[in-house]
Design a protein around this motif. Structure first.
Motif, PDB file in Angstrom:
ATOM      1  N   GLU A   1      52.218  10.596 -84.176  1.00 52.91           N
ATOM      2  CA  GLU A   1      53.208  11.304 -83.516  1.00 52.91           C
ATOM      3  C   GLU A   1      54.050  12.760 -82.989  1.00 52.91           C
ATOM      4  N   ASP A   2      55.299  11.881 -84.729  1.00 55.91           N
ATOM      5  CA  ASP A   2      55.954  12.982 -85.163  1.00 55.91           C
ATOM      6  C   ASP A   2      55.308  13.580 -85.477  1.00 55.91           C
ATOM      7  N   VAL A   3      54.293  13.732 -86.661  1.00 56.32           N
ATOM      8  CA  VAL A   3      53.965  15.366 -87.006  1.00 56.32           C
ATOM      9  C   VAL A   3      52.987  15.925 -86.574  1.00 56.32           C
ATOM     10  N   ASN A   4      51.851  15.349 -85.060  1.00 55.91           N
ATOM     11  CA  ASN A   4      51.254  16.442 -84.507  1.00 55.91           C
ATOM     12  C   ASN A   4      52.872  16.565 -83.764  1.00 55.91           C
ATOM     13  N   THR A   5      53.428  16.051 -83.340  1.00 61.50           N
ATOM     14  CA  THR A   5      54.262  17.027 -82.264  1.00 61.50           C
ATOM     15  C   THR A   5      55.297  17.915 -82.696  1.00 61.50           C
ATOM     16  N   HIS A   6      55.841  17.848 -83.836  1.00 58.79           N
ATOM     17  CA  HIS A   6      56.351  18.910 -84.985  1.00 58.79           C
ATOM     18  C   HIS A   6      55.777  19.661 -85.948  1.00 58.79           C
ATOM     19  N   GLN A   7      54.606  19.491 -85.974  1.00 56.07           N
ATOM     20  CA  GLN A   7      53.681  19.548 -87.085  1.00 56.07           C
ATOM     21  C   GLN A   7      54.090  20.161 -88.328  1.00 56.07           C
ATOM     22  N   ILE A   8      54.019  18.518 -89.229  1.00 53.68           N
ATOM     23  CA  ILE A   8      54.476  18.710 -90.382  1.00 53.68           C
ATOM     24  C   ILE A   8      54.109  18.893 -90.527  1.00 53.68           C
ATOM     25  N   TYR A   9      54.178  18.957 -92.099  1.00 47.37           N
ATOM     26  CA  TYR A   9      53.466  19.692 -92.916  1.00 47.37           C
ATOM     27  C   TYR A   9      54.051  19.368 -94.852  1.00 47.37           C
ATOM     28  N   ILE A  10      53.562  18.734 -95.863  1.00 46.37           N
ATOM     29  CA  ILE A  10      54.126  18.510 -96.797  1.00 46.37           C
ATOM     30  C   ILE A  10      53.825  19.181 -98.045  1.00 46.37           C
ATOM     31  N   ARG A  11      54.834  20.053 -98.488  1.00 45.07           N
ATOM     32  CA  ARG A  11      54.593  21.228 -99.415  1.00 45.07           C
ATOM     33  C   ARG A  11      54.637  20.452-100.742  1.00 45.07           C
ATOM     34  N   PHE A  12      53.825  21.057-102.474  1.00 46.54           N
ATOM     35  CA  PHE A  12      54.753  20.056-103.474  1.00 46.54           C
ATOM     36  C   PHE A  12      54.292  21.016-104.418  1.00 46.54           C
ATOM     37  N   VAL A  13      54.921  21.313-105.452  1.00 47.07           N
ATOM     38  CA  VAL A  13      55.236  21.548-106.890  1.00 47.07           C
ATOM     39  C   VAL A  13      55.267  21.137-107.502  1.00 47.07           C
TER      40      VAL A  13
ATOM     41  N   ALA B   1      51.555   9.642 -98.316  1.00 46.20           N
ATOM     42  CA  ALA B   1      52.302   8.579 -98.059  1.00 46.20           C
ATOM     43  C   ALA B   1      53.371   8.909 -97.037  1.00 46.20           C
ATOM     44  N   LYS B   2      53.883   9.975 -97.408  1.00 46.63           N
ATOM     45  CA  LYS B   2      55.018  10.350 -96.282  1.00 46.63           C
ATOM     46  C   LYS B   2      54.557  10.838 -95.096  1.00 46.63           C
ATOM     47  N   LEU B   3      53.347  11.404 -94.822  1.00 49.93           N
ATOM     48  CA  LEU B   3      53.104  11.683 -93.360  1.00 49.93           C
ATOM     49  C   LEU B   3      52.987  10.633 -92.441  1.00 49.93           C
ATOM     50  N   GLU B   4      52.348   9.705 -93.820  1.00 51.23           N
ATOM     51  CA  GLU B   4      51.791   8.058 -93.162  1.00 51.23           C
ATOM     52  C   GLU B   4      52.561   7.380 -92.491  1.00 51.23           C
ATOM     53  N   GLU B   5      54.009   7.154 -93.541  1.00 50.40           N
ATOM     54  CA  GLU B   5      55.609   7.220 -93.093  1.00 50.40           C
ATOM     55  C   GLU B   5      55.483   7.838 -91.532  1.00 50.40           C
ATOM     56  N   ILE B   6      55.422   8.607 -92.141  1.00 53.08           N
ATOM     57  CA  ILE B   6      56.398   9.548 -90.555  1.00 53.08           C
ATOM     58  C   ILE B   6      55.580   8.799 -89.061  1.00 53.08           C
ATOM     59  N   GLY B   7      54.775   9.028 -89.144  1.00 51.86           N
ATOM     60  CA  GLY B   7      53.402   8.643 -88.391  1.00 51.86           C
ATOM     61  C   GLY B   7      52.782  10.205 -87.950  1.00 51.86           C
TER      62      GLY B   7
END
Length: 70
Positions: free
Chosen positions: A51-63, A43-49
Motif C-alpha cells: 500500500e505505501d509503496v504504491n501510494t508514494h511510489q517508493i523505490y530504492i536505489r543502491f550503489v 526486503a525493505k520494500l516488503e517491510e514498507i508494504g
C-alpha cells in the motif's frame, strides 16, 4: 579492496530521497555487494508494504563503491 553498499530510498510522488544509508558491513567483492543490495532493497520494500509503496511510489536505489583497505 572492499566494497561499501549504500542504499537510497526515494519517492516519485514527493520527488524526494532520504539521506543515503551506508551499510554497516563492507563486502569482499562487487558481486557480493550487488547481491546484498538487491536483497536488502527487496526486503525493505516488503517491510514498507504494497500500500505505501504504491501510494508514494517508493523505490530504492543502491550503489557499491570500492573503498581502499589498509
Amino acid at each position: 579492496m572492499k566494497f561499501l553498499l549504500t542504499l537510497i530510498m526515494c519517492s516519485y510522488v514527493d520527488q524526494v530521497c532520504l539521506p543515503p544509508h551506508p551499510w554497516p558491513t563492507q563486502f569482499d567483492d562487487a558481486y557480493d555487494c550487488m547481491m546484498a543490495g538487491y536483497d536488502e532493497a527487496k526486503a525493505k520494500l516488503e517491510e514498507i508494504g504494497r500500500e505505501d509503496v504504491n501510494t508514494h511510489q517508493i523505490y530504492i536505489r543502491f550503489v557499491c563503491n570500492p573503498v581502499e583497505t589498509i
